[in-house]
Design an enzyme around this catalytic site. Structure first.
Site, PDB file in Angstrom:
ATOM      1  CE1 TYR A 158      -1.639   8.179  -3.374  1.00  0.00           C
ATOM      2  CE2 TYR A 158      -2.112  10.493  -3.834  1.00  0.00           C
ATOM      3  CZ  TYR A 158      -2.173   9.400  -2.984  1.00  0.00           C
ATOM      4  OH  TYR A 158      -2.780   9.520  -1.752  1.00  0.00           O
ATOM      5  CG  ASN A 203      -5.924   3.752   5.447  1.00  0.00           C
ATOM      6  OD1 ASN A 203      -5.921   4.989   5.405  1.00  0.00           O
ATOM      7  ND2 ASN A 203      -4.831   3.052   5.723  1.00  0.00           N
ATOM      8  CE  LYS A 255      -5.872   7.287  -2.560  1.00  0.00           C
ATOM      9  NZ  LYS A 255      -5.944   6.104  -1.634  1.00  0.00           N
ATOM     10  CB  ILE A 313      -2.713  13.560   6.586  1.00  0.00           C
ATOM     11  CG1 ILE A 313      -4.085  13.971   6.016  1.00  0.00           C
ATOM     12  CG2 ILE A 313      -2.838  12.985   7.993  1.00  0.00           C
ATOM     13  CD1 ILE A 313      -4.776  15.111   6.724  1.00  0.00           C
ATOM     14  CB  ALA A 345      -4.495   8.389 -12.819  1.00  0.00           C
ATOM     15  CB  SER A 358      -5.919  11.650  -2.617  1.00  0.00           C
ATOM     16  OG  SER A 358      -5.050  12.775  -2.556  1.00  0.00           O
TER      17      SER A 358
HETATM   18  N1  LIG Z   1      -0.984  11.269   4.156  1.00  0.00           N
HETATM   19  C1  LIG Z   1      -1.629  12.086   3.338  1.00  0.00           C
HETATM   20  O1  LIG Z   1      -1.384  13.303   3.312  1.00  0.00           O
HETATM   21  C2  LIG Z   1      -2.711  11.562   2.431  1.00  0.00           C
HETATM   22  C3  LIG Z   1      -3.368  12.459   1.582  1.00  0.00           C
HETATM   23  C4  LIG Z   1      -4.363  11.991   0.754  1.00  0.00           C
HETATM   24  C5  LIG Z   1      -4.745  10.666   0.775  1.00  0.00           C
HETATM   25  N2  LIG Z   1      -4.088   9.794   1.591  1.00  0.00           N
HETATM   26  C6  LIG Z   1      -4.514   8.377   1.553  1.00  0.00           C
HETATM   27  O2  LIG Z   1      -4.733   7.907   2.869  1.00  0.00           O
HETATM   28  C7  LIG Z   1      -4.370   6.537   2.957  1.00  0.00           C
HETATM   29  C8  LIG Z   1      -3.337   6.331   4.065  1.00  0.00           C
HETATM   30  O3  LIG Z   1      -2.240   7.178   3.809  1.00  0.00           O
HETATM   31  P1  LIG Z   1      -0.956   7.236   4.778  1.00  0.00           P
HETATM   32  O4  LIG Z   1      -0.321   8.554   4.572  1.00  0.00           O
HETATM   33  O5  LIG Z   1      -1.327   6.801   6.150  1.00  0.00           O
HETATM   34  O6  LIG Z   1      -0.047   6.128   4.071  1.00  0.00           O
HETATM   35  P2  LIG Z   1       1.123   5.213   4.679  1.00  0.00           P
HETATM   36  O7  LIG Z   1       2.043   4.932   3.548  1.00  0.00           O
HETATM   37  O8  LIG Z   1       1.664   5.809   5.931  1.00  0.00           O
HETATM   38  O9  LIG Z   1       0.335   3.878   5.070  1.00  0.00           O
HETATM   39  C9  LIG Z   1      -0.229   3.045   4.089  1.00  0.00           C
HETATM   40  C10 LIG Z   1      -0.356   1.642   4.643  1.00  0.00           C
HETATM   41  O10 LIG Z   1      -0.891   0.806   3.602  1.00  0.00           O
HETATM   42  C11 LIG Z   1      -0.166  -0.408   3.599  1.00  0.00           C
HETATM   43  N3  LIG Z   1      -0.214  -1.027   2.272  1.00  0.00           N
HETATM   44  C12 LIG Z   1       0.425  -0.642   1.152  1.00  0.00           C
HETATM   45  N4  LIG Z   1       0.173  -1.491   0.146  1.00  0.00           N
HETATM   46  C13 LIG Z   1      -0.646  -2.452   0.641  1.00  0.00           C
HETATM   47  C14 LIG Z   1      -1.242  -3.606   0.096  1.00  0.00           C
HETATM   48  N5  LIG Z   1      -1.025  -3.971  -1.182  1.00  0.00           N
HETATM   49  N6  LIG Z   1      -2.034  -4.364   0.887  1.00  0.00           N
HETATM   50  C15 LIG Z   1      -2.239  -4.016   2.190  1.00  0.00           C
HETATM   51  N7  LIG Z   1      -1.703  -2.931   2.764  1.00  0.00           N
HETATM   52  C16 LIG Z   1      -0.908  -2.154   1.998  1.00  0.00           C
HETATM   53  C17 LIG Z   1       1.269  -0.008   3.970  1.00  0.00           C
HETATM   54  O11 LIG Z   1       2.031  -1.124   4.416  1.00  0.00           O
HETATM   55  C18 LIG Z   1       0.991   1.020   5.062  1.00  0.00           C
HETATM   56  O12 LIG Z   1       0.876   0.418   6.335  1.00  0.00           O
HETATM   57  C19 LIG Z   1      -3.854   6.146   1.575  1.00  0.00           C
HETATM   58  O13 LIG Z   1      -4.904   5.560   0.831  1.00  0.00           O
HETATM   59  C20 LIG Z   1      -3.460   7.472   0.962  1.00  0.00           C
HETATM   60  O14 LIG Z   1      -3.512   7.433  -0.439  1.00  0.00           O
HETATM   61  C21 LIG Z   1      -3.078  10.205   2.417  1.00  0.00           C
END
Ligand SMILES: NC(=O)c1ccc[n+]([C@@H]2O[C@H](COP(=O)([O-])OP(=O)(O)OC[C@H]3O[C@@H](n4cnc5c(N)ncnc54)[C@H](O)[C@@H]3O)[C@@H](O)[C@H]2O)c1
Length: 245
Positions: A148, A94, A152, A181, A150, A135
Site C-alpha cells: 500500500y 480518489n 501510494k 480518516i 509503496a 497517503s
Molecule cells: N481513509 C483513510 O484514512 C485514508 C488515509 C490515507 C489515504 N487514503 C486514500 O483515500 C482514498 C479513499 O479512501 P477511503 O478510505 O475512502 O477508501 P474506501 O475503501 O472507503 O473507498 C475506496 C473506493 O474506491 C473504489 N475502488 C476500489 N478499486 C477500484 C477500481 N479498481 N476502480 C474504481 N474504483 C475502485 C471502491 O469500490 C470504493 O468505493 C484512497 O485512495 C485511499 O488510499 C485514505
C-alpha cells in the site's frame, strides 16, 4: 460579505466515489453546483440511495461502472463522459485499495495514470485540474502494508510528474496526503466507529479522527480558482500528527 466556491457549469469526475472519502468529495461538488460524475466498480443499483440523496442537493451525479485499472475501459468511459457532458473540468483520482502487490500497483498507481491521461485532452481545453489522493503513510512508512505505502508513493510521484508535464498545457495537478480518516476499514479494525473515535481522541494532536468531509473540503479548495497558483502541491491532512504529533 460572503465567499462561496461556485462550480456551476463545471464537470467534476471523482473515481472510487461510491463510498468513503470519494463519496464526500462527490457530495461537495454537487453542493457547489457542478455536474458530478462518479466512477466505481460496484453496480449502479448499489448506490441508488446515494445518487437520490445527491439529487436532492443539486444535480444528480452520473454513474459509470469502471475499473480504473482497465486502461481501455477508462479511455472509453472518459470519451463517453465528454460526449455526454460536453466538457471535463476536474478529475479527482480518489480510488485506492489495500490488496496484494500487483492489484495495489494496478489501482493505486497505474489507475491514477490511466485516468489522468484519459482526462488530459478535455482538461486542456478548459484549463482544468487534477487532485490526487495519496497517503501520509508514504512518509511514515505506515504499519504492516508495504504494498500500500509503496504504490501510494507511486501516486505521490505521479502527482509531481503530472504537475510538471501538464502545467505546460495549463492543467494544474495537486495532491492530498490524508491519515486516519474515518472509514469502514478503520471501524472494522477497531470494532466500531465509536471505538475509533475514542482511540484517536487520545493520540491525535487535534484530539479527533479525521472525517471524509475534512478531505472533501480540501479537494474542493484545490480544484477551485482559489488555488489557482498551486501546482505540484501535496497537502498533508493528518490532524497535525506528522508535524506536531
Ligand atoms: N481513509 C483513510 O484514512 C485514508 C488515509 C490515507 C489515504 N487514503 C486514500 O483515500 C482514498 C479513499 O479512501 P477511503 O478510505 O475512502 O477508501 P474506501 O475503501 O472507503 O473507498 C475506496 C473506493 O474506491 C473504489 N475502488 C476500489 N478499486 C477500484 C477500481 N479498481 N476502480 C474504481 N474504483 C475502485 C471502491 O469500490 C470504493 O468505493 C484512497 O485512495 C485511499 O488510499 C485514505
Amino acid at each position: 460579505m460572503s465567499c462561496k466556491i461556485d462550480m456551476e457549469g463545471m464537470v467534476a469526475v471523482v473515481t472510487g466515489a461510491a463510498q468513503g472519502i470519494g463519496a464526500a468529495i462527490a457530495a461537495k461538488y454537487v453542493q457547489a453546483g457542478a455536474q458530478t460524475v462518479i466512477l466505481d466498480v460496484c453496480g449502479e443499483e448499489e448506490i441508488l440511495d446515494f445518487l437520490n440523496q445527491m439529487e436532492a442537493q443539486g444535480k444528480r451525479p452520473l454513474y459509470y461502472r469502471c475499473d480504473i485499472s482497465d486502461e481501455d475501459k477508462v479511455a472509453e468511459v472518459f470519451r463517453n463522459i465528454a460526449d455526454t457532458c460536453g466538457r471535463i473540468d476536474i478529475l479527482v483520482n480518489n480510488a485506492g485499495i489495500v490488496s496484494d502487490w500487483n492489484k495495489s500497483y494496478e489501482v493505486n498507481t497505474k489507475g491514477t495514470w490511466y485516468c489522468s491521461e484519459a482526462a488530459r485532452p478535455y482538461l486542456k481545453k478548459v484549463s482544468g485540474n487534477i487532485v490526487i489522493l495519496t497517503s501520509a503513510s508514504i512518509f511514515s512508512g505506515g504499519t504492516g502494508i508495504p504494498q500500500y505505502v509503496a504504490t501510494k508513493a507511486g501516486s505521490y510521484a505521479l502527482t509531481m510528474f503530472l504537475a510538471r508535464e501538464y502545467a505546460k498545457e495549463g492543467i494544474r495537478v495537486n495532491g492530498i496526503a490524508p491519515a486516519v480518516i474515518m472509514s469502514k476499514m478503520l471501524a472494522t479494525r477497531f470494532g466500531s466507529e465509536q471505538a475509533v473515535r475514542e482511540h484517536y481522541k487520545q493520540v491525535m494532536p487535534l484530539g479527533k479522527v479525521g472525517e471524509p468531509e475534512d478531505i472533501a473540503n480540501i479537494a474542493l479548495f484545490l480544484s477551485s480558482s482559489m488555488a489557482s497558483y498551486l501546482c505540484g502541491e501535496v497537502l498533508i491532512a493528518d490532524g497535525g500528527r506528522m508535524h506536531i504529533g
